[in-house]
Design an enzyme around this catalytic site. Structure first.
Site, PDB file in Angstrom:
ATOM      1  N   CYS A 152       0.905   9.995 -22.449  1.00 48.35           N
ATOM      2  CA  CYS A 152       1.754   8.804 -22.403  1.00 48.35           C
ATOM      3  C   CYS A 152       3.208   9.224 -22.281  1.00 48.35           C
ATOM      4  O   CYS A 152       3.630  10.186 -22.921  1.00 48.35           O
ATOM      5  CB  CYS A 152       1.602   7.985 -23.679  1.00 48.35           C
ATOM      6  N   CYS A 202      -1.424   3.937 -22.385  1.00 46.82           N
ATOM      7  CA  CYS A 202      -2.172   5.051 -21.804  1.00 46.82           C
ATOM      8  C   CYS A 202      -3.369   5.376 -22.691  1.00 46.82           C
ATOM      9  O   CYS A 202      -3.292   5.257 -23.906  1.00 46.82           O
ATOM     10  CB  CYS A 202      -1.292   6.282 -21.690  1.00 46.82           C
ATOM     11  N   CYS A 214       3.180   2.554 -19.171  1.00 47.77           N
ATOM     12  CA  CYS A 214       2.151   3.521 -18.812  1.00 47.77           C
ATOM     13  C   CYS A 214       2.773   4.455 -17.780  1.00 47.77           C
ATOM     14  O   CYS A 214       3.918   4.278 -17.399  1.00 47.77           O
ATOM     15  CB  CYS A 214       0.933   2.782 -18.263  1.00 47.77           C
TER      16      CYS A 214
END
Length: 160
Positions: free
Chosen positions: A87, A79, A7
């Site tokens: 992302c 994400c 992430c």
């Protein structure tokens, strides 16, 4: 096999994923988490939630994907799509999948609403990891296209 949950900040969703995966994974499989722009600290609510579930975060910290102790075989971005979140794109010869989860740390509201958001993120992540671990991993490890299809399918589980 090393699975990297990636992430941007590596403080919440990727840490929840790392903890759940390592708690449930068979011997020989390990999760790591990292971020493209690490926050520098784990989110206290994510750590507390994992502790309530009996999942250790000992040794976990918010880290950059440049500081991984092992090369990943699989990279799963977590994400979400809230607020146009982007992302990071991990570069390397790895199997990739996207399992988007909205960031519960961005929820504004009552304590109950925030806790509900964290619980929802945890349930989605856990369901996906359980589905992943239920796959015939030994045979899929030798069939990357089939593995990719399964990972993409799992990424849709629990999505709103």
């Amino acid at each position: 096999m090393n699975v990297l949950f990636l992430c941007t900040g590596n403080s919440c969703r990727s840490v929840l994923s790392e903890g759940v995966f390592n708690h449930l994974a068979p011997e020989g499989w390990r999760a790591l988490s990292a971020g493209s722009q690490p926050a520098g600290a784990l989110h206290p609510r994510a750590v507390a939630l994992l502790a309530r579930k009996g999942i250790s975060t000992e040794g976990y910290y918010s880290k950059s994907w440049n500081d991984l102790p092992a090369m990943p075989d699989i990279v799963i971005t977590v994400c979400g799509s809230a607020a146009g979140e982007t992302c990071p794109a991990y570069l390397g010869q790895v199997l990739r999948a996207h399992w988007g989860v909205d960031d519960p740390s961005h929820v504004v509201g009552t304590e109950e609403e925030i806790e509900t958001a964290f619980e929802l993120a945890y349930r989605i992540i856990r369901a996906r990891i359980e589905a992943f671990l239920a796959l015939p991993l030994a045979s899929l490890a030798a069939d990357k296209p089939a593995f990719k299809l399964e990972l993409d399918r799992i990424g849709g589980l629990g999505a709103a």
